[in-house]
Scaffold this motif. Structure first.
Motif, short mmCIF file in Angstrom:
data_model
loop_
_atom_site.label_atom_id
_atom_site.label_comp_id
_atom_site.label_asym_id
_atom_site.label_seq_id
_atom_site.Cartn_x
_atom_site.Cartn_y
_atom_site.Cartn_z
N MET A 62 0.81 -1.21 0.00
CA MET A 62 0.00 0.00 0.00
C MET A 62 0.85 1.27 0.00
SD MET A 62 -3.10 1.08 2.53
CE MET A 62 -2.13 1.45 3.97
N LYS A 63 1.93 1.28 0.77
CA LYS A 63 2.75 2.49 0.88
C LYS A 63 3.51 2.81 -0.41
CE LYS A 63 3.40 2.38 5.82
NZ LYS A 63 4.35 2.26 6.93
N SER A 64 3.90 1.77 -1.15
CA SER A 64 4.69 2.00 -2.36
C SER A 64 3.85 2.04 -3.64
CB SER A 64 5.76 0.91 -2.48
OG SER A 64 5.13 -0.35 -2.62
N SER A 65 2.53 2.00 -3.52
CA SER A 65 1.66 1.99 -4.69
C SER A 65 0.89 3.29 -4.81
CB SER A 65 0.66 0.84 -4.61
OG SER A 65 1.31 -0.39 -4.58
N ASN A 66 0.31 3.49 -5.97
CA ASN A 66 -0.62 4.60 -6.17
C ASN A 66 -1.88 4.28 -5.37
OD1 ASN A 66 -2.30 6.62 -7.04
ND2 ASN A 66 -2.03 6.17 -9.24
N LEU A 67 -2.29 5.17 -4.49
CA LEU A 67 -3.38 4.88 -3.56
C LEU A 67 -4.71 4.64 -4.29
CD1 LEU A 67 -3.89 4.50 -0.60
CD2 LEU A 67 -4.48 6.91 -0.43
N MET A 68 -4.96 5.36 -5.36
CA MET A 68 -6.22 5.19 -6.10
C MET A 68 -6.28 3.82 -6.78
SD MET A 68 -8.93 6.73 -6.60
CE MET A 68 -10.35 6.75 -7.65
N ILE A 69 -5.20 3.43 -7.44
CA ILE A 69 -5.15 2.12 -8.11
C ILE A 69 -5.19 1.01 -7.08
CG2 ILE A 69 -3.72 0.61 -9.54
CD1 ILE A 69 -2.73 3.13 -10.96
N TRP A 70 -4.47 1.16 -5.98
CA TRP A 70 -4.46 0.14 -4.94
C TRP A 70 -5.85 -0.05 -4.34
CZ3 TRP A 70 -5.64 -0.22 0.24
CH2 TRP A 70 -5.17 -1.36 0.88
N THR A 71 -6.56 1.07 -4.08
CA THR A 71 -7.90 0.99 -3.50
C THR A 71 -8.88 0.34 -4.47
OG1 THR A 71 -7.45 2.99 -2.23
CG2 THR A 71 -9.75 2.34 -2.43
N SER A 72 -8.83 0.73 -5.74
CA SER A 72 -9.77 0.15 -6.71
C SER A 72 -9.49 -1.34 -6.90
CB SER A 72 -9.70 0.89 -8.03
OG SER A 72 -8.40 0.80 -8.57
N THR A 73 -8.24 -1.73 -6.95
CA THR A 73 -7.90 -3.15 -7.09
C THR A 73 -8.35 -3.95 -5.87
OG1 THR A 73 -5.96 -2.54 -8.40
CG2 THR A 73 -6.02 -4.77 -7.53
N SER A 74 -8.12 -3.41 -4.70
CA SER A 74 -8.52 -4.11 -3.47
C SER A 74 -10.04 -4.25 -3.38
CB SER A 74 -8.00 -3.36 -2.24
OG SER A 74 -6.61 -3.29 -2.26
N LEU A 75 -10.76 -3.16 -3.69
CA LEU A 75 -12.22 -3.23 -3.64
C LEU A 75 -12.78 -4.19 -4.68
CD1 LEU A 75 -13.16 0.49 -2.96
CD2 LEU A 75 -13.28 -1.45 -1.39
N PHE A 76 -12.19 -4.22 -5.87
CA PHE A 76 -12.63 -5.16 -6.90
C PHE A 76 -12.39 -6.60 -6.46
CE2 PHE A 76 -11.85 -7.52 -10.89
CZ PHE A 76 -13.11 -7.37 -11.46
N PHE A 77 -11.24 -6.85 -5.86
CA PHE A 77 -10.90 -8.19 -5.38
C PHE A 77 -11.87 -8.63 -4.28
CE2 PHE A 77 -8.14 -11.05 -2.87
CZ PHE A 77 -7.86 -11.97 -3.86
N ILE A 78 -12.14 -7.76 -3.33
CA ILE A 78 -13.06 -8.09 -2.23
C ILE A 78 -14.49 -8.22 -2.75
CG2 ILE A 78 -14.05 -7.18 -0.09
CD1 ILE A 78 -11.22 -6.11 0.53
N PHE A 79 -14.87 -7.41 -3.75
CA PHE A 79 -16.20 -7.53 -4.34
C PHE A 79 -16.39 -8.89 -5.00
CE2 PHE A 79 -18.84 -7.20 -8.17
CZ PHE A 79 -20.06 -6.91 -7.56
N ILE A 80 -15.37 -9.39 -5.69
CA ILE A 80 -15.46 -10.72 -6.31
C ILE A 80 -15.64 -11.79 -5.24
CG2 ILE A 80 -14.15 -12.47 -7.58
CD1 ILE A 80 -13.03 -10.22 -9.28
N LEU A 81 -14.91 -11.67 -4.14
CA LEU A 81 -15.06 -12.65 -3.05
C LEU A 81 -16.44 -12.60 -2.45
CD1 LEU A 81 -11.67 -12.34 -1.15
CD2 LEU A 81 -12.45 -14.21 -2.58
#
Length: 114
Positions: free
Chosen positions: A78-97
């Protein structure tokens, strides 16, 4: 040096093959050759019915166990990534689950009242 290795490998192979042939028993016992099942009669059929509900819960547990192993590194990046891309990827992953869990719940595999 290479020929010594080949000779050692050849000798080891011959010894293993000879040991395999010499160690085989010639008498076979029906009881000893049958699979051991603790508490069950080995003469009956091994096709016992099992609960599909238990199977589905075990599969869902395995899926979520693997997904947790994929989510944990996301926190570290999270600290070394773009926060917007990291958040969208995480939410998409959790949404699939969650969508998969909702689908399984509606199919009746996780319906505890059934």
């Amino acid at each position: 040096m290479m020929t010594i290795g080949m000779i050692v490998m050849l000798i080891a192979s011959v010894v293993m093959v000879l040991a395999s042939f010499l160690s085989k028993k010639t008498t076979t016992d029906r009881e000893k050759s049958s699979p051991f099942e603790c508490g069950f009669d080995p003469m009956n059929s091994s096709r016992l019915p099992f609960s599909i509900r238990f199977f589905m819960i075990a599969i869902i547990f395995l899926i979520f166990d693997v997904e947790i192993a994929l989510i944990l590194p996301m926190v570290m990046t999270m600290k070394s990534s773009n926060l917007m891309i990291w958040t969208s990827t995480s939410l998409f992953f959790i949404f699939i689950l969650l969508a998969g869990l909702y689908h399984e719940w509606n199919q009746g595999a996780l319906n505890w009242s059934a």
